[in-house]
Motif scaffolding. Structure first.
Motif, short mmCIF file in Angstrom:
data_model
loop_
_atom_site.label_atom_id
_atom_site.label_comp_id
_atom_site.label_asym_id
_atom_site.label_seq_id
_atom_site.Cartn_x
_atom_site.Cartn_y
_atom_site.Cartn_z
N ASN C 141 13.88 33.98 -19.09
CA ASN C 141 12.87 33.31 -18.28
C ASN C 141 12.48 34.20 -17.11
O ASN C 141 13.32 34.61 -16.31
N GLU C 142 11.16 34.49 -17.04
CA GLU C 142 10.67 35.45 -16.04
C GLU C 142 10.89 34.96 -14.61
O GLU C 142 11.30 35.71 -13.73
N LEU C 143 10.60 33.69 -14.40
CA LEU C 143 10.67 33.13 -13.06
C LEU C 143 12.09 33.26 -12.50
O LEU C 143 12.29 33.79 -11.41
N VAL C 144 13.04 32.82 -13.30
CA VAL C 144 14.43 32.90 -12.84
C VAL C 144 14.84 34.35 -12.65
O VAL C 144 15.50 34.71 -11.68
N LYS C 145 14.39 35.16 -13.58
CA LYS C 145 14.76 36.57 -13.50
C LYS C 145 14.26 37.18 -12.18
O LYS C 145 15.01 37.81 -11.44
N ASN C 146 12.98 36.95 -11.87
CA ASN C 146 12.41 37.54 -10.66
C ASN C 146 13.01 36.95 -9.40
O ASN C 146 13.33 37.66 -8.45
N LEU C 147 13.17 35.62 -9.43
CA LEU C 147 13.74 34.95 -8.26
C LEU C 147 15.13 35.48 -7.95
O LEU C 147 15.44 35.85 -6.82
N THR C 148 15.95 35.50 -8.97
CA THR C 148 17.33 35.93 -8.73
C THR C 148 17.39 37.42 -8.44
O THR C 148 18.22 37.88 -7.66
N SER C 150 15.28 39.02 -6.77
CA SER C 150 14.86 39.24 -5.39
C SER C 150 16.02 39.07 -4.42
O SER C 150 15.97 39.56 -3.30
N VAL C 151 17.06 38.33 -4.82
CA VAL C 151 18.24 38.27 -3.94
C VAL C 151 19.36 39.13 -4.51
O VAL C 151 20.54 38.91 -4.25
#
Ligand SMILES: Nc1ncnc2c1ncn2[C@@H]1O[C@H](COP(=O)(O)OP(=O)(O)O)[C@@H](O)[C@H]1O
Ligand SMILES: [Mg+2]
Lengths: 239, 356, 316
Positions: C141-148, C150-151
């Motif tokens: 999942n792209e969203l989770v991948k990018n969000l996580t 980023s931290v």
């Protein structure tokens, strides 16, 4: 209506599988009576009650409730007919809360369940504060009360109690007997099996002594208390 | 004449495999019929026996452990011991509990055995299995046996070679079959004796009324473990014989946990559990039905295939094979419900059920 | 820290372990309910899971081929659930019910037979070979991948895993509501506590039995479909492979404890995946070939140490 016998057992032969335990039992409970069955261990007292519930093999004889023959009825049908039964052991659902136990007792009831539960909490005030506790976590006396309350959730036409005071402290025993009397006064005929013969006979209108699967003596509660033989056998050796 | 030989050989092979299944069914009868222990890991115990025998008797191989060159009877004995040891371990853990737990555990142990056989490739050649397992009687024609004592005492290599060449290629088949039938007979005799002994009567008493047996101060758990272990040893023996019959064994197909186990159960229940003769009869009967139905289905499909030339029968054949399993499964259900005592019921009276 | 340790551990061991645990949990719920209410170990449970997957696949194929509508497996599972429940109830009626008052082992035997009947039936109808359930490679999942990311804690979870975990949680909540708030659910708990008392309380045990098959069938198909979504293919042996871990989960949680079974399922799923993590040095802790033995080992230990399970279930 009033002339019909609440429970009439005539010449009952019954047992487990092939073994005959009851060898011709006669018992009758008139409307509004409390009837006690006493007798030594293994006499077949529980077996009589289980026969009424259709829990075992009736060989011959008749059992009728308010004039209707109920021999061989399935246990859940018996309950639907208005038999309220408190088994001797394992008489509550240990993993269900007190309220849930009462709800399960009301399985066959269509309406008025909440009101009936409130009535039960009035009859057994001790249970009120424990209503959300798991039945298995209660003391023996409280569990017995749950069992009785649960059994009374049906539209009872008769109540069958199998040694409700066994193993309880004297305080609880007295309380149970008092409640039994009260239930009877509310109009429910009671068939009570007891080891505490004296107390049972004191509240009973009629008593039967069962020995070895057969009637031995019968009479009013007071007659039996005064009977020398009965007194020697069951009421302690004081007499 | 050739046809007669052909039919005889088919009959012999039916008797051979039927006999192997009869040994398995007798083993199960000790566990279930005598002691009421529900074992669904039959294939696992047979696999232990088969692999033990194979590894101890095959010629040296670069694929797996071997080259021990042990005498065949000794290897069979070891197969039985090992199978019994595993049963002992399982028995210690679950025999106290209700039969369901034993059933789950035995199916589990069969899986673990399969895992072990698949993964320990150094030892077992993994999923590819073990080939060229010596088959008793036929093994005499192998060079490594006839060049050694005791065969070498009677003849030299060349002599033996000539002798075997003079025999028809199937010469060993009747002998192998007879050996298996002899084993069946010996086990049968032993079990009959055991059943009538105090031990056997105690087993029956335990099975029929565990509480009473407990009360009579009998060591119920110990007796049941004994029955479980002895049954497993017989299954190990059957495995050892089966590996000879097949000559090639592998962990997955040979010991398909459900199929073999299941057939043995059908055999015992159909024949009559508790009755050794019933177990043997059930084994031969069900095996005959099983293999006859295969021929029947296949020839039926062939006729079908002739009629509709575009049809690929090989595909239908595998499907029909599965349908056969469905039918056998339903047959078991039918027997369980209608004839729970099987064709040859146990002669002892069984007390009737008790309500509540 | 995350790079060297966490990334691999979380993405390749922990999350797959959780997903597997959810699948085991759903399967074990049915096992534990049947065991405690009908009083037998149902060996055919895994096969109903499996056939549920095949029903779902068929619904997906039919919808696509006949109407050109591609269905999500979770939608296609609805008719599959109904078929599976019908199957459970029919099997109960014709193969288990005749043994209600016989010794329990008879019905265990019948269920063992049904295990083979159902599997062979599937092999005969759908063929013994693997079927593709969902084609393609599941991308994280792209969203989770990018969000996580980023931290600095990148987590790679494909959507299918979200479906599985979220679906399991929803089913869990629904089950909890059913068992504690509805009459039938409380009745199920009552029968599980004491069938004899239930009978003399006027509870119609056969109704409860049917309800049990409904709940068990629903959870089994959910487990089967989630497993097929995870593996992206179907196999006729997948039900049998699940059987042992599910029994282990039910025993670990305590028989008759549906939420114990859930905990048991999660523990076993995690234990299986984490058992191959290189805890000590480079190599995996146990050889991956033995991964499926973990459930059995846990079960055996439990049977020795505490056969009533973690949450004090019934012991027969
Ligand atoms: N489930 C049963 N199966 C077989 N026999 C039983 C069972 N329950 C009780 N009995 C036998 O029936 C007789 C009467 O038992 P019961 O009615 O429980 O006696 P009581 O209640 O008067 O103490 C006893 O001899 C007892 O052993
Ligand atoms: Mg009694």
């Amino acid at each position: 209506m009033s002339k019909l016998t609440a429970l009439e057992i005539t010449n009952l032969h019954a047992g487990y599988g092939e073994t005959e335990i009851l060898k011709g039992i006669n018992i009758s409970v008139e409307p509004s009576q409390t009837v006690a069955i006493i007798g030594p261990n293994g006499a077949g007292k529980s077996t009589v009650i289980k026969s009424v519930l259709g829990l075992l093999n009736v060989i011959s004889g008749s059992i009728s409730m308010n004039g209707v023959d109920i021999v061989g009825i399935a246990p859940d049908k018996a309950v639907r007919q208005g038999i309220s039964y408190v088994p001797q052991t394992h008489n509550v659902f240990p993993n269900l809360s007190v309220t849930e136990n009462l709800e399960m007792g009301a399985w066959t009831r269509k309406y008025g369940i909440a009101e009936r539960i409130d009535e039960m909490f009035d009859l057994f005030p001790d249970l009120k504060t424990k209503r959300n506790k798991i039945a298995g976590s209660l003391s023996g006396g409280q569990r017995q009360m749950v069992a009785m309350a649960k059994a009374l959730m049906v539209e009872a036409k008769i109540m069958l109690l199998d040694e409700p005071t066994a193993g309880l402290s004297p305080k609880f025993q007295a309380q149970i007997f008092k409640t039994v009397k009260k239930i009877n006064e509310n109009g429910i005929p009671i068939l009570l099996v007891e080891q505490n013969a004296k107390q049972a006979l004191e509240i009973a209108d009629k008593g039967y002594v069962l020995v070895d699967g057969a009637n031995k003596v019968e009479g009013t509660g007071q007659d039996l208390i005064n009977d020398r033989n009965v007194a020697r056998m069951f009421l302690g050796s004081k007499d | 004449m050739d046809m007669l030989i052909g039919y005889s050989l088919y009959a012999i092979s039916l008797l051979t495999v039927g006999g192997i299944y009869a040994i398995l069914a007798l083993g199960l009868n000790i566990q279930w019929g005598y002691a009421g222990l529900f074992n669904v890991g039959i294939a696992g115990f047979a696999a232990i026996g088969a692999y033990t025998f194979a590894l101890m008797t095959t010629a040296p191989s670069s694929y797996h452990f071997g080259g021990l060159d042990l005498p065949l009877p000794l290897a069979i004995f070891c197969a039985m011991i090992l199978s019994g040891l595993v049963a002992f371990f399982i028995g210690l853990i679950c025999i106290r509990l209700r039969s369901d737990y034993l059933a789950i555990s035995t199916i589990g142990i069969a899986e673990i055995i399969k895992l072990f056989l698949k993964n320990e490739t150094e030892l077992t050649n993994g999923p590819r299995g073990i080939n060229k397992i010596p088959r008793v009687w036929e093994h005499l024609t192998e060079e490594r046996f006839y060049t050694k004592s005791p065969m070498s005492w009677f003849n030299d290599a060349q002599g033996w070679e000539q002798f075997f060449d003079s025999l028809p290629i199937w010469w060993w088949q009747p002998f192998f079959c007879a050996t298996i039938l002899l084993i069946v007979y010996v086990i049968y005799k032993l079990l009959e004796t055991a059943q009538r002994s105090p031990w056997g009567r105690m087993m029956t008493a335990i099975r029929e009324n565990e509480n009473a047996a407990h009360a009579a101060g009998k060591d119920v758990t110990r007796r049941r473990i004994e029955a479980f272990v002895i049954g497993a040893m017989v299954m190990g023996l059957a495995g050892a014989v089966l590996s000879q019959h097949l000559r090639l064994i592998d962990p997955t197909n040979t010991f398909d946990p459900s199929k073999m186990t299941f057939l043995v159960w059908v055999m015992l229940i159909a024949g009559g559990s508790g009755n050794n003769r019933g177990a043997i009869f059930g084994a031969f009967l069900v095996w005959t039905i099983w293999s006859a139905s295969e021929i029947f289905i296949n020839s039926g499909l062939h006729i079908f295939g002739e009629m509709i030339s575009s049809m690929d029968i090989s595909l239908l054949k595998t499907r029909a094979g599965y349908l056969r399993m469905v039918v056998i499964g339903l047959l078991l259900q039918y027997i369980l419900q209608k004839y729970p005592d099987g064709i040859m019921p146990e002669s002892r009276p069984v007390p009737s059920g008790i309500k509540l | 820290m995350w790079e060297t340790f966490g990334f691999e551990f979380v993405n390749f061991y922990l999350i797959p372990g959780l997903v597997l645990g959810c699948i085991y949990a759903l399967g074990a719920i049915g096992i534990t309910l049947t065991f405690s209410i009908l009083r037998f170990a149902n060996f055919a449970h895994g096969e109903v899971m499996m056939i549920g997957g095949y029903f779902t696949w068929t619904a997906m194929v039919l919808s696509n081929d006949l109407f050109g509508i591609p269905l999500h497996p979770i939608i296609a599972a609805i008719p599959a659930v109904m078929l599976a429940i019908a199957l459970f109830i029919l099997v109960d009626r014709y193969f288990y019910k005749p043994f209600r008052s016989a010794p329990a082992i008879r019905v265990v035997m019948a269920s063992f037979g049904m295990m083979l009947v159902i599997r062979s039936f599937v092999q005969a109808v759908w063929g013994p070979n693997q079927l593709t359930f969902v084609p393609g490679i599941a991308k994280p999942n792209e969203l989770v991948k990018n969000l996580t990311a980023s931290v600095d804690m990148m987590i790679l979870v494909p959507n299918k895993h979200f479906w599985i975990i979220a679906g399991t949680i929803v089913i869990m909540l629904a089950l909890s509501w059913l068992l504690t708030k509805t009459k039938i659910g409380k009745g199920m708990r009552a029968v599980s506590d004491s069938p004899e008392l239930a009978k003399v309380s006027g509870i119609d045990v056969e109704v409860i039995v049917k309800a049990t098959w409904c709940v068990g069938g629903f959870c089994a198909v959910a487990a089967g479909v989630f497993l097929a979504m995870d593996l992206q293919m179907l196999e006729t042996t997948m039900g049998f492979r699940m059987l042992l871990p599910m029994f282990a989960a039910a025993i670990l949680g305590g028989i008759g404890r549906p939420f114990g079974a859930v905990v048991g399922g999660l523990v076993i799923g995690l234990a299986e995946e984490l058992s191959v993590y290189p805890w000590l040095g480079d190599g995996s802790l146990i050889s991956p070939g033995y991964k499926t033995g973990v459930a059995f080992t846990i079960m055996v230990i439990m049977l020795v140490v505490r056969p009533s399970g973690l949450f004090k279930g019934r012991l027969f």
